[in-house]
Design a protein around this motif. Structure first.
Motif, PDB file in Angstrom:
ATOM      1  N   GLU A  23      41.772  46.837  40.073  1.00  0.00           N
ATOM      2  CA  GLU A  23      40.794  46.917  38.983  1.00  0.00           C
ATOM      3  C   GLU A  23      39.945  48.181  39.106  1.00  0.00           C
ATOM      4  N   VAL A  24      39.585  48.581  40.312  1.00  0.00           N
ATOM      5  CA  VAL A  24      38.898  49.858  40.514  1.00  0.00           C
ATOM      6  C   VAL A  24      39.790  50.987  40.003  1.00  0.00           C
ATOM      7  N   LEU A  27      39.668  51.172  36.269  1.00  0.00           N
ATOM      8  CA  LEU A  27      38.430  51.811  35.811  1.00  0.00           C
ATOM      9  C   LEU A  27      38.512  53.329  35.969  1.00  0.00           C
ATOM     10  N   LEU A  28      39.062  53.776  37.080  1.00  0.00           N
ATOM     11  CA  LEU A  28      39.206  55.216  37.313  1.00  0.00           C
ATOM     12  C   LEU A  28      40.209  55.827  36.342  1.00  0.00           C
ATOM     13  N   ALA A  30      40.846  54.785  33.345  1.00  0.00           N
ATOM     14  CA  ALA A  30      40.164  54.824  32.042  1.00  0.00           C
ATOM     15  C   ALA A  30      39.211  56.015  31.956  1.00  0.00           C
ATOM     16  N   ALA A  31      38.624  56.379  33.095  1.00  0.00           N
ATOM     17  CA  ALA A  31      37.708  57.526  33.150  1.00  0.00           C
ATOM     18  C   ALA A  31      38.458  58.831  33.430  1.00  0.00           C
ATOM     19  N   THR A 163      36.318  42.153  37.193  1.00  0.00           N
ATOM     20  CA  THR A 163      35.803  43.363  36.553  1.00  0.00           C
ATOM     21  C   THR A 163      34.394  43.683  37.034  1.00  0.00           C
ATOM     22  N   ASP A 164      33.580  42.652  37.241  1.00  0.00           N
ATOM     23  CA  ASP A 164      32.222  42.869  37.739  1.00  0.00           C
ATOM     24  C   ASP A 164      32.225  43.344  39.195  1.00  0.00           C
ATOM     25  N   ALA A 166      34.706  44.925  40.736  1.00  0.00           N
ATOM     26  CA  ALA A 166      35.247  46.287  40.763  1.00  0.00           C
ATOM     27  C   ALA A 166      34.194  47.297  40.303  1.00  0.00           C
ATOM     28  N   GLY A 167      33.411  46.955  39.313  1.00  0.00           N
ATOM     29  CA  GLY A 167      32.347  47.844  38.865  1.00  0.00           C
ATOM     30  C   GLY A 167      31.335  48.105  39.960  1.00  0.00           C
ATOM     31  N   LEU A 170      33.043  50.359  42.576  1.00  0.00           N
ATOM     32  CA  LEU A 170      33.158  51.727  42.079  1.00  0.00           C
ATOM     33  C   LEU A 170      31.803  52.436  42.085  1.00  0.00           C
ATOM     34  N   ASN A 171      30.755  51.744  41.707  1.00  0.00           N
ATOM     35  CA  ASN A 171      29.408  52.327  41.748  1.00  0.00           C
ATOM     36  C   ASN A 171      29.028  52.776  43.156  1.00  0.00           C
TER      37      ASN A 171
END
Length: 175
Positions: A23-24, A27-28, A30-31, A163-164, A166-167, A170-171
């Protein structure tokens, strides 16, 4: 960015290391942030273990070094690495040797209660390994809790969406 960075995601069996790492990675992606993902457990999967390497540390390091060299040659500088004990102090030296002495290491220890972990393992371990896997998971949870360095970021996974989690992970990287 010139130096390499390694996000080490550790934790007991059933805590969600692989799921969170993927999931991380999502997110990466997607960015549009370049990165690599390695399942550390697979880097040393040889059976039987060599007599001179019963814990498979040497073969894991050799494989990590070879694979990272390929990634680095292509310009990658960020690694997401999952392995139960990857956050422990003795792992840092392996990553420094494999990725360079100036590697930035971010340690994240995922945690979960015995009840949560058991529920996850029941869904995953459909063969004869459940009891042994749960006993090992309990033992590793205690070891990780006692020996993880002070700079390790602890992230609880009980009752949370991936998702939470992983967010939050990632932060912690600043990526």
């Amino acid at each position: 960015m010139k130096h390499a960075e390694a996000l080490l995601i550790g934790g007991r069996a059933g805590v969600g290391k692989s799921t969170v790492a993927l999931e991380v990675s999502a997110l990466l992606r997607a960015a549009r942030t370049a990165h690599t993902v390695l399942e550390g457990d697979l880097m040393g999967q040889v059976h039987p273990a060599p007599e001179n390497d019963p814990h498979r540390a040497a073969i894991t390091e050799r494989n990590l070094t070879a694979v990272w060299a390929n990634f680095a040659e292509l310009g990658y500088r960020r690694l997401i690495y999952t392995n139960t004990v990857s956050v422990l102090p003795e792992s840092a030296a392996m990553f420094e040797r494999a990725m360079g002495a100036d590697v930035r290491i971010i340690r994240v220890l995922l945690t979960a209660s015995d009840t949560t972990t058991y529920g996850r393992l029941v869904g995953r371990e459909i063969g004869s390994e459940l009891d042994g896997e749960m006993a090992n998971s309990v033992r590793k949870a205690r070891l990780l809790d006692e020996r993880s360095p002070a700079d390790t970021i602890r992230v609880a996974t009980d009752g949370r969406k991936v998702t939470d989690i992983a967010g939050e992970v990632l932060n912690a990287t600043g990526w």
